[in-house]
Design an enzyme around this catalytic site. Structure first.
Site: not given
Length: 575
Positions: A407, A534, A536
């Protein structure tokens, strides 16, 4: 009353906390879900946050930890990330209940006249709204199967006795009464501290906490006692006597080498049997199968080699600010039979100004960066630390150090190359310098400049690969596209894409329009990748995020051989 799988009534497990906050209710609730799932039950979960915010989206990571983003764009408490990772489920924004959401729904109904002129009160209108919300959301399937789950694990945030949680306590008391004892199990997480040189385990805090809970109309069926060392039998007997909980139902969650041991700890104390007995589910459950989980927990304990990862961010003072990133690194490292050694580097310490004002911190930060095998710049907002992040990206680019920018980290790489390769010395993001002559990162056209909450590009969006031979596409199983979760309000300016590509920064992924840049890769570099999304948030134990996995492979010199294997066979890479 909603009915679970097979037409059975929904079963509820409520997890409350006492004495102090931060005891690990979220991990406890997640672990209870893991054990019940291992017994063959389908599990969903709800997190109740008594704060007045509508959601976690506007909260500072310093105060509340990271904002976890769901597929549907919900910005929620980080505990929902624990549920998704532990249970491998996909939750919705409604699985996070806040005081703000409840009061807004009730006031909206009052404004429409739905209460037919009645005086709107906390009881029954607010409490009814809470009960109805729980019953509605608990029936939403979250595991990819049809129909409601068997069990809904509800975690009540905060500590029993907090004034803001009182309406929820009352609603849950009413819910326990309406669904019946055999469909409701209350587990109270409490602290058993050790005081003095004698090392006596003190039960009084738990006694007071349970007394307060009982005074509010809720009686715990099980106690989950947090302690540094295992509970003594005498401590358990004392707790049982004063808290009216059978000794067999007093669980001890003592400190463990890693949190993957907690479901195993619960199973070893037969927590599943006590819960299943309370919920009248013994006849439909199987013995818990936690073989895979055990292998994973013990494998991590036995790892000896580690890899140094430089985490260059704004919020390094509170690791919960990057909880999902830390977990994704853990999942990737364990898949490579390594332990993560995260070097937390405050971006501002890398800056030139820091060399003058705090020379020691500056020297330590640069030493940590240069001694690491890879560099990660995670997401964030605001301009603090940005010059330091740019220096970290420059160091990674020039020294061929594996780099992953997420990001903001991707936008940093665009700014850095614009300045130091294209020669646009004042290139910047509109977020940091609205007057910049070279605005390489711009505000999204559909964003709101006046409202903060839920005004970003949020949730799961599809990214299409422009080049099937790029590293990212190969890591994503040679896929033509990937669905990942987003949370941003700035994006790369398409007017500069051509110049940046001529400088070697290739935009290998974009949205369906082809103008919104999603993935960049630097040519002639072992691993230099930036993504607007993102990754994750979708990483799981045993199923690491592809980009984190690639970063660790690159950091340990294994990436090329892995990519060759992907090309030569149908071996499935992590998602």
């Amino acid at each position: 009353m909603e009915r679970g799988a097979g037409g059975r009534k929904m079963k509820y497990v409520l997890v409350t906390g006492g004495v102090v906050s931060g005891l690990g209710k979220g991990v406890t609730a997640s672990s209870i879900g893991v054990v019940l799932k291992a017994c063959g039950l389908r599990v969903t979960s709800i997190k109740i946050d008594p704060y007045l915010n509508t959601d976690a989206g506007t909260m500072s990571p310093f105060e509340h930890g990271e904002v976890f983003v769901l597929d549907d764009g919900g910005e929620v408490d980080l505990d929902l990330g624990n549920y998704e990772r532990f249970l491998d489920i996909t939750l919705t924004r409604d699985n996070n209940i806040t005081t703000g959401k409840i009061y807004r729904s009730v006031i909206d109904k009052e404004r429409k006249g739905d209460y037919l002129g009645k005086t709107v009160q906390v009881v029954p209108h607010i409490t009814d709204a809470i009960k109805n919300w729980i019953e509605r959301v608990s029936s939403i399937p979250v595991d990819g199967k049809k129909g409601p789950a068997d069990v809904c694990v509800i975690e009540l945030g905060g500590t029993v006795g907090d004034i803001e949680s009182m309406p929820f306590i009352e609603a849950l008391r009413q819910l326990s009464f309406s669904v019946g004892k055999e469909n409701f199990c209350l587990i109270h997480v409490s602290l058993v501290p050790v005081l003095g040189v004698v090392g006596e385990q003190k039960t009084k805090p738990t006694q007071h906490s349970v007394r307060e809970l009982r005074a509010l109309g809720l009686t715990p069926d099980l106690l989950a006692c947090r302690s540094a060392q295992p509970l003594r039998e005498s401590t358990k007997e004392k707790l049982s006597q004063f808290c009216h909980v059978p000794v067999a139902n007093i669980l001890n969650i003592h400190d463990v080498p890693n949190i993957w041991h907690i479901p195993l700890l619960l199973r070893s104390q037969n927590a599943h049997e006590a819960i299943l007995k309370q919920l009248d589910c013994l006849s439909i459950a199987t013995p818990p199968d936690l073989k895979g989980w055990t292998i994973m927990a013990e494998a991590y304990d036995n790892l000896t080699n580690s890899v140094k990862i430089a985490m260059v961010g704004k919020y390094t003072g509170l690791t919960d600010s990057y909880l999902s990133v830390v977990k994704a690194l853990l999942h990737a490292c364990v898949s490579c039979s390594l332990k993560p050694s995260i070097q937390w580097i405050a971006a501002s310490d890398l800056e030139d100004d820091s060399a003058k004002t705090t020379p020691e911190a500056h020297a330590v930060a640069w030493e940590a960066l240069k001694s690491s095998s890879c560099i990660l710049v995670p997401g964030g907002f605001g301009d603090r630390g940005v010059p330091g992040m740019i220096l970290a990206a420059k160091y990674a680019r020039e020294n061929k150090v594996p780099y992953l920018g997420i990001c903001l980290g991707m936008q940093i790489s665009v700014i850095e190359i614009s300045r130091h390769v294209l020669g646009l010395g004042k290139a910047n993001s509109e977020e940091f310098d609205p007057e910049t002559p070279h605005c390489v990162v711009i505000f999204m056209p559909e964003g709101s400049r006046t409202h903060m909450g839920s005004t970003m590009r949020l949730g799961s969006r599809r990214t299409f690969f422009k080049n099937p031979n790029c590293i990212t596409s190969k890591l994503y199983k040679n896929s033509a596209y990937v669905d990942e979760r987003h949370r941003h309000r700035y994006e790369v300016n398409p007017d500069f894409v051509g110049d940046l590509e001529s400088a070697g920064l290739k935009f290998v992924g974009s949205d369906e329009s082809g103008t919104r840049m999603e993935i960049v890769e630097l040519q002639d570099h072992p691993y230099y990748i930036g993504v607007q999304f993102h990754p994750e948030f979708k990483s799981r134990p045993g199923k690491p995020s592809a980009l984190f996995f690639g970063l660790i492979l690159a950091a340990t010199g294994q990436l090329q051989s892995y990519l060759n294997r992907i090309s030569d066979s149908s071996t499935e890479a992590p998602r």
